[in-house]
Design an enzyme around this catalytic site. Structure first.
Site, PDB file in Angstrom:
ATOM      1  N   GLY A  46      43.263  28.133  41.492  1.00  0.00           N
ATOM      2  CA  GLY A  46      41.875  28.526  41.346  1.00  0.00           C
ATOM      3  C   GLY A  46      41.776  29.973  40.905  1.00  0.00           C
ATOM      4  N   GLN A  51      37.918  38.227  39.966  1.00  0.00           N
ATOM      5  CA  GLN A  51      39.361  38.519  39.937  1.00  0.00           C
ATOM      6  C   GLN A  51      39.810  39.042  38.578  1.00  0.00           C
ATOM      7  OE1 GLN A  51      40.464  34.489  41.741  1.00  0.00           O
ATOM      8  NE2 GLN A  51      42.105  35.796  42.476  1.00  0.00           N
ATOM      9  N   CYS A  95      46.591  33.753  47.250  1.00  0.00           N
ATOM     10  CA  CYS A  95      45.602  34.189  46.260  1.00  0.00           C
ATOM     11  C   CYS A  95      46.309  34.961  45.159  1.00  0.00           C
ATOM     12  CB  CYS A  95      44.573  35.087  46.957  1.00  0.00           C
ATOM     13  SG  CYS A  95      43.316  35.756  45.863  1.00  0.00           S
ATOM     14  N   LEU A  96      45.928  34.724  43.915  1.00  0.00           N
ATOM     15  CA  LEU A  96      46.543  35.445  42.800  1.00  0.00           C
ATOM     16  C   LEU A  96      46.283  36.951  42.896  1.00  0.00           C
ATOM     17  CD1 LEU A  96      45.686  32.987  39.872  1.00  0.00           C
ATOM     18  CD2 LEU A  96      47.925  33.354  40.943  1.00  0.00           C
ATOM     19  N   HIS A 137      37.624  28.964  49.013  1.00  0.00           N
ATOM     20  CA  HIS A 137      38.309  30.222  48.703  1.00  0.00           C
ATOM     21  C   HIS A 137      37.685  30.910  47.482  1.00  0.00           C
ATOM     22  CE1 HIS A 137      42.175  32.640  48.251  1.00  0.00           C
ATOM     23  NE2 HIS A 137      41.607  32.798  47.070  1.00  0.00           N
ATOM     24  N   GLU A 138      37.439  30.122  46.428  1.00  0.00           N
ATOM     25  CA  GLU A 138      36.918  30.717  45.182  1.00  0.00           C
ATOM     26  C   GLU A 138      35.466  31.166  45.355  1.00  0.00           C
ATOM     27  OE1 GLU A 138      39.106  31.522  43.132  1.00  0.00           O
ATOM     28  OE2 GLU A 138      40.649  30.211  43.948  1.00  0.00           O
ATOM     29  N   HIS A 141      35.232  34.468  46.935  1.00  0.00           N
ATOM     30  CA  HIS A 141      35.444  35.581  45.994  1.00  0.00           C
ATOM     31  C   HIS A 141      34.109  36.074  45.421  1.00  0.00           C
ATOM     32  CE1 HIS A 141      39.714  36.312  45.514  1.00  0.00           C
ATOM     33  NE2 HIS A 141      39.992  35.031  45.364  1.00  0.00           N
TER      34      HIS A 141
HETATM   35 ZN    ZN Z   1      41.807  34.131  45.522  1.00  0.00          ZN
END
Ligand code: ZN
Length: 165
Positions: A46, A51, A95-96, A137-138, A141
């Site tokens: 995701g 981000q 998470c990236l 999660h997304e 963000h």
């Molecule tokens: Zn993330």
């Protein structure tokens, strides 16, 4: 399409609230295409627009619950909201924007999201398991929330290596 740079924890942009998308124009489509390329290249499940430094309510989630033999695919969600949630799952999450770190986070087992597609059409979609975790999660963000602030604890290097925690 172009790769976008992924911001990492500590960048103040990640703690800001994203604004709704109002124009479903070419600029949005370029952002979505770039985000998809960035997500595919980074092996994530995701990615949210903040981000990549864009404070707009845009997320991509990889649908990993596909029948055997079928390809996973990316769901584009503009202005997404969770409209219902049920059950509970407790497990590791990453998470990236927080590379090489994982933490234990409890999420609903199943959620329904309402969102717009790249042309502005509203739709609803259910997600279960990892997909439900990813929707939550997304969308976090978009509200400036990272999983590290929700984790009951972070995993140690040994736990990550062994897969036992
Ligand atoms: Zn993330």
């Amino acid at each position: 399409m172009a790769l976008r740079n992924i911001l990492t924890e500590g960048d103040p942009t990640l703690n800001k609230t994203s604004r709704p998308v109002v124009k479903f124009d070419n600029r949005l489509h370029v952002l979505l295409d770039d985000m998809a390329e960035t997500l595919n290249t980074s092996n994530g499940v995701g990615l949210a627009a903040p981000q990549v430094g864009v404070l707009r309510r845009v997320v991509l989630v990889v649908e990993t619950n596909v029948p055997e033999g079928e390809e996973e695919f990316i769901i584009e969600l503009i202005n997404p909201e969770i409209i219902s949630a049920e059950g509970e799952q407790r497990g590791s999450e990453g998470c990236l924007s927080v590379p090489d770190q994982f933490g234990i986070v409890t999420r609903p087992e199943k959620v329904t999201v309402r969102a717009q597609d790249r042309y502005g059409n509203w739709f609803e979609r259910e997600g279960e398991g990892l997909t439900a975790r990813c929707f939550c999660h997304e969308i976090d963000h978009l509200n400036g929330i990272l999983f590290t602030s929700l984790a009951e604890r972070m995993l140690t290097e040994e736990e990550i290596q062994s897969g036992e925690f």
